[in-house]
Design a protein around this motif. Structure first.
Motif, PDB file in Angstrom:
ATOM      1  N   ASP A  83       0.846  -1.186   0.000  1.00  0.00           N
ATOM      2  CA  ASP A  83       0.000   0.000   0.000  1.00  0.00           C
ATOM      3  C   ASP A  83       0.887   1.244   0.000  1.00  0.00           C
ATOM      4  N   ALA A  85       1.329   5.239  -0.706  1.00  0.00           N
ATOM      5  CA  ALA A  85       0.591   6.490  -0.869  1.00  0.00           C
ATOM      6  C   ALA A  85       1.434   7.429  -1.722  1.00  0.00           C
ATOM      7  N   ARG A  87       0.956  10.311  -2.942  1.00  0.00           N
ATOM      8  CA  ARG A  87       0.951  11.754  -2.652  1.00  0.00           C
ATOM      9  C   ARG A  87       1.946  12.085  -1.539  1.00  0.00           C
ATOM     10  N   ASP A  88       2.376  11.062  -0.816  1.00  0.00           N
ATOM     11  CA  ASP A  88       3.304  11.259   0.297  1.00  0.00           C
ATOM     12  C   ASP A  88       4.730  11.306  -0.251  1.00  0.00           C
ATOM     13  N   PRO A  89       5.434  12.434  -0.058  1.00  0.00           N
ATOM     14  CA  PRO A  89       6.786  12.561  -0.648  1.00  0.00           C
ATOM     15  C   PRO A  89       7.767  11.496  -0.150  1.00  0.00           C
ATOM     16  N   ARG A  90       7.463  10.904   1.020  1.00  0.00           N
ATOM     17  CA  ARG A  90       8.395   9.899   1.542  1.00  0.00           C
ATOM     18  C   ARG A  90       8.474   8.664   0.659  1.00  0.00           C
ATOM     19  N   PHE A  91       7.488   8.496  -0.215  1.00  0.00           N
ATOM     20  CA  PHE A  91       7.504   7.342  -1.109  1.00  0.00           C
ATOM     21  C   PHE A  91       8.168   7.668  -2.438  1.00  0.00           C
TER      22      PHE A  91
ATOM     23  N   ASP B  85      -6.994  16.403   3.980  1.00  0.00           N
ATOM     24  CA  ASP B  85      -6.260  17.277   3.063  1.00  0.00           C
ATOM     25  C   ASP B  85      -5.199  18.086   3.799  1.00  0.00           C
ATOM     26  N   LEU B  88      -2.289  15.817   4.704  1.00  0.00           N
ATOM     27  CA  LEU B  88      -1.484  15.474   3.524  1.00  0.00           C
ATOM     28  C   LEU B  88      -0.651  16.667   3.072  1.00  0.00           C
ATOM     29  N   ILE B  91       2.318  16.930   5.468  1.00  0.00           N
ATOM     30  CA  ILE B  91       3.328  15.901   5.174  1.00  0.00           C
ATOM     31  C   ILE B  91       4.136  16.310   3.941  1.00  0.00           C
ATOM     32  N   ALA B 138      -4.137   4.821   6.475  1.00  0.00           N
ATOM     33  CA  ALA B 138      -3.038   4.297   5.651  1.00  0.00           C
ATOM     34  C   ALA B 138      -2.366   5.431   4.882  1.00  0.00           C
ATOM     35  N   LEU B 139      -3.141   6.436   4.494  1.00  0.00           N
ATOM     36  CA  LEU B 139      -2.561   7.577   3.768  1.00  0.00           C
ATOM     37  C   LEU B 139      -1.719   8.450   4.693  1.00  0.00           C
ATOM     38  N   LEU B 140      -2.134   8.521   5.959  1.00  0.00           N
ATOM     39  CA  LEU B 140      -1.502   9.461   6.884  1.00  0.00           C
ATOM     40  C   LEU B 140      -0.522   8.794   7.838  1.00  0.00           C
ATOM     41  N   ARG B 141      -0.232   7.529   7.626  1.00  0.00           N
ATOM     42  CA  ARG B 141       0.610   6.822   8.604  1.00  0.00           C
ATOM     43  C   ARG B 141       2.002   7.444   8.662  1.00  0.00           C
ATOM     44  N   GLU B 142       2.507   7.500   9.881  1.00  0.00           N
ATOM     45  CA  GLU B 142       3.895   7.939  10.049  1.00  0.00           C
ATOM     46  C   GLU B 142       4.831   6.793   9.705  1.00  0.00           C
TER      47      GLU B 142
END
Lengths: 121, 167
Positions: A83, A85, A87-91, B85, B88, B91, B138-142
């Motif tokens: 999974d 994401a 949109r997350d720059p860490r990926f 939003d 995200l 982040i 899952a989108l916001l997980r650290e």
């Protein structure tokens, strides 16, 4: 005599270094030999799960398990969640080089064979 | 006389530089497990107690191996659209670095967020039937981990691992 030869020696060194090919990137089969804790006939299914977490793929009634791995900047292969994401720059770095570790087990749960397949990058 | 003064100055400058630099506590599996799952111990934890604490494992493999998918989140309540939003955006603001994708662009912000995580964050379990809104977590997980636990026939934990799988 020695002093006059120094510039030529230096020039020779520079030219040699220019023409010396850079070390080849580690290829997939060699990288597979560096995977820690994997040994055919000895590693069990539990050993692999403990090292890489939940498999990302299962086939033939769980006789074949696959694990998605990513290559880090430190040249380590680490397991990856299925999974991602985007949109997350860490990926952001995760799509550069991704590998699929394909493992096949004997009926007794021991590793029969494995392959490391480069699937991206 | 001058040498000790110079040495002291260099030392003070080094300390000032060191203390002025934001410290981002790394989310190593050991640290996270110690903080959020201290009760998981080989030889003591049972399948029943693990299930009571974490819910049913997402996957139960042959050989008595249970696997839990765990998300580390700042806020265990499910965010609405606006909160999602905003999170995200934060982040992205903290981590987007066009020059070096392996390093966050705002270390101070990441350090502050990490402090909040250790104070108020929570470990959320993905069960076989994830609760509504789980996809937002899952989108916001650290960070995401798999707890892999091998139980013996008596139901007692024999060995386990805590594997970080992202981000």
């Amino acid at each position: 005599m020695v002093r006059s030869a120094v510039p030529f020696l230096l020039a020779g060194l520079v030219l040699t270094s220019c023409s010396t090919p850079r070390p080849a990137a580690v290829d997939v089969p060699e990288r597979a030999t560096r995977l820690p804790g994997i040994s055919i006939g000895q590693t069990t299914r539990a050993d692999l799960l403990l090292r890489y977490g939940m498999p990302t793929g299962r086939f033939e009634n769980d006789r074949i398990l696959t694990f998605m791995l990513r290559l880090t900047a430190d040249d380590e292969l680490l397991p990856v969640s299925g999974d991602v994401a985007w949109r997350d720059p860490r990926f952001r770095t995760w799509d550069f080089a991704t590998y699929s570790l394909v493992t096949v087990f004997e009926p007794d749960g021991r590793l029969a064979r494995f392959e490391l397949v480069r699937v991206n990058g | 006389m001058i040498r000790p003064v110079l040495g002291l100055g260099v030392l003070l400058a080094a300390v000032a530089c060191e203390t002025g630099h934001p410290v981002v506590v790394p989310l190593t599996p050991e640290r996270v497990q110690h903080h959020w799952l201290p009760g998981i111990e080989d030889g003591k934890t049972t399948l029943a107690s693990a299930t009571a604490a974490l819910g049913a494992p997402l996957s139960f493999e042959g050989g008595g191996v249970g696997i839990w998918r765990l998300l580390l989140v700042l806020d265990p309540t499910f965010p609405d659209d606006d909160a999602l939003d905003a999170e995200l955006d934060e982040i992205a603001y903290l981590w987007w670095n066009p020059y070096d994708p392996y390093r966050p662009v705002n270390m101070a912000g990441v350090a502050e967020r990490r402090e909040r995580l250790f104070e108020n964050g929570a470990m959320v379990t993905a069960g076989a039937a994830p609760p509504p809104g789980f996809a937002r977590h899952a989108l916001l997980r650290e960070a995401e981990f798999h707890l892999v636990a091998a139980f013996g026939p008596d139901g007692v934990l024999r060995r386990h691992s805590f594997v970080r799988v992202g981000p």
